[in-house]
Design an enzyme around this catalytic site. Structure first.
Site, short mmCIF file in Angstrom:
data_model
loop_
_atom_site.label_atom_id
_atom_site.label_comp_id
_atom_site.label_asym_id
_atom_site.label_seq_id
_atom_site.Cartn_x
_atom_site.Cartn_y
_atom_site.Cartn_z
N LYS A 86 46.58 50.34 5.20
CA LYS A 86 46.26 49.92 3.89
C LYS A 86 47.02 50.78 3.12
CE LYS A 86 41.56 49.10 3.99
NZ LYS A 86 40.14 49.41 3.82
N ARG A 87 47.10 52.01 3.22
CA ARG A 87 48.07 53.00 2.40
C ARG A 87 49.39 52.78 2.35
NH1 ARG A 87 47.04 57.22 4.62
NH2 ARG A 87 45.27 56.46 6.08
#
Ligand code: GLU
Length: 430
Positions: free
Chosen positions: A297-298
């Site tokens: 996600k990051r």
């Protein structure tokens, strides 16, 4: 066991019984073999492409079997709740043609509400029932006490959790528990796990076949702190009750939930429910040099569903791509064919498919080339209005509109005429 009157006093007197909910959420009238699936995100942030993938598979399996696909928002974790996230899920699923048949924010459907925070009475009634059957008990241990147990467990390399000698409330004398409840001491309600030394449990997964895991031996929390104004259930408890009462037949979800399945099966048994079937999807992977890793996600912008919308990938091509990730045989057929073909769980691999944007580009290119000019224009305009208004509106029309704002008489004449006509200061309103 706690006295019935003590248990009843822990809950609102007019709380419906489990049988009332069984009648209200009647079994669905569907043909044999029809699957009821659900996508059950927690509204804690952005929709991840892995979530969209899960939703696409869940929807396909329901629809191709003549069943129903439900969107349930699992928002019982107040601390992690993000305002507006439920609306965001509905918007994003809709944008990719994956709108649910039932549920979501609009909450249409007879098995709702579909926001867990609105189903509190359903859960409370079932917690009370487990207390009455002595399959659950109130626990008064505070944070410090639990932290001390966890410290001892770590030091002794014992599994973490509430069990055995670290579960004092499990064996509390009923009179003592009643006294502490009457005194208003804060408590949570825990499952009375059937065994202190769990063995291994075997269950079927529609993708992985027979799975054997360590069974649950932890008296997990079912109902969170009584100090909350409205005590809510934990995820584990709420989703088991909901899967049963929403008459879900097949749970399609990410592999990260595989290790929780033993506790979910234990809860189904404690509640007297027949459990649904399970299919745990392998996570989407990304190539990094010669190796692969989970999409992050990051680190990876393409992990967010919003990325695909703003970059302008046609939603149908994205849907095709997701089906291709599930069943590789669908990747290289035309989009219309891929969307009409069934997704097969036995065609899925237990290892995660590789997210490969060049492949999505080529599917998008082929899909765009198959559109008529009219379809292409309409889709482009839809996209530009949302994501690139400056490119979506012809500059002349914008100029015309600005002149119209200045002199209203110019608004309704043809653009060429409006641009040639003088702007008159005496035609402007104060
Ligand atoms: N609410 C869980 C999640 O956020 C759903 C797990 C499940 O599908 O059972 O992924």
């Amino acid at each position: 066991m706690l006295d019935l009157s003590v248990i009843n006093a822990m809950f609102p007197p007019d709380l419906p019984e489990p049988d009332d909910w069984e009648r209200r959420f009647r079994p669905r009238d569907l043909p044999d073999g029809a699957e009821v699936t659900r996508f059950a995100p927690s509204p804690t942030g952005h929709l991840h492409i892995g979530g969209l993938y899960t939703a696409a598979v869940a929807r396909a399996l329901a629809h191709q079997s003549g069943g129903t696909y439900v969107l349930r928002v699992e928002d019982t974790d107040r601390a992690r709740r993000v305002a507006g996230a439920a609306e965001e899920f509905s918007r994003l699923l809709g944008a990719f043609g994956l709108a649910p048949d039932e549920g979501g924010v609009a909450g249409d459907g007879e098995w709702g509400p579909y926001l867990q925070s609105e189903r509190r009475d359903v859960y409370l009634g079932h917690v009370r029932e487990l207390l009455r059957k002595d399959r659950a008990y109130p626990c008064f241990c505070d944070k410090e006490r639990l932290a001390r147990s966890a410290g001892e467990q770590r030091a002794g390399r014992s599994p973490l959790g509430y069990y055995g000698r670290w579960a004092p409330c499990r064996t509390l004398a009923p009179e003592e528990a009643a006294r502490r409840l009457a005194a208003g001491e804060p408590y949570v309600v825990r499952l009375r796990c059937p065994y202190e030394f769990p063995g291994r449990i075997r269950f079927a997964d529609r993708i992985r076949g027979s799975v054997t895991l360590q069974d649950n031996g932890n008296d997990i929390v079912l109902l969170k702190s009584s100090q909350e104004e409205l005590p809510l259930p934990t995820y584990h408890f709420a989703h088991v009750v909901d899967d049963h009462l929403m008459r879900v037949t097949l749970v399609v979800r990410g592999e990260e939930w595989l290790s929780s399945t033993p506790v979910h099966l234990q809860l189904h048994t404690a509640l007297g429910f027949a459990p649904p079937a399970y299919a745990h999807l392998a996570p989407l992977m990304k190539a990094e040099g010669p190796s692969r890793r989970k999409l992050s996600k990051r680190k990876d912008p393409e992990a967010s569903v919003e990325y695909y919308l703003s970059a302008g990938y046609p939603p149908a091509a994205v849907q095709h791509y997701l089906r291709g990730l599930a069943n590789i045989r669908l990747m290289d057929v035309p989009t219309a064919e891929a969307l009409a073909a069934p997704v097969r769980l036995d065609g899925m691999r237990p290892s995660g498919p590789l997210l490969d944007l060049p492949k999505l580009h080529s599917l998008s290119r082929e899909f765009i080339a198959s559109l008529t000019p009219g379809e292409l224009y309409a889709q482009l305009l839809d996209w530009a209005e949302e994501y690139d208004p400056s490119a979506g509106y012809p500059p002349a029309a914008v100029q015309h509109y600005l002149r119209g704002l200045a002199n209203i008489r110019l608004m309704d004449v043809p653009t060429a005429e409006a641009l040639a006509a003088p702007v008159r200061l005496d035609g402007m309103r104060p």
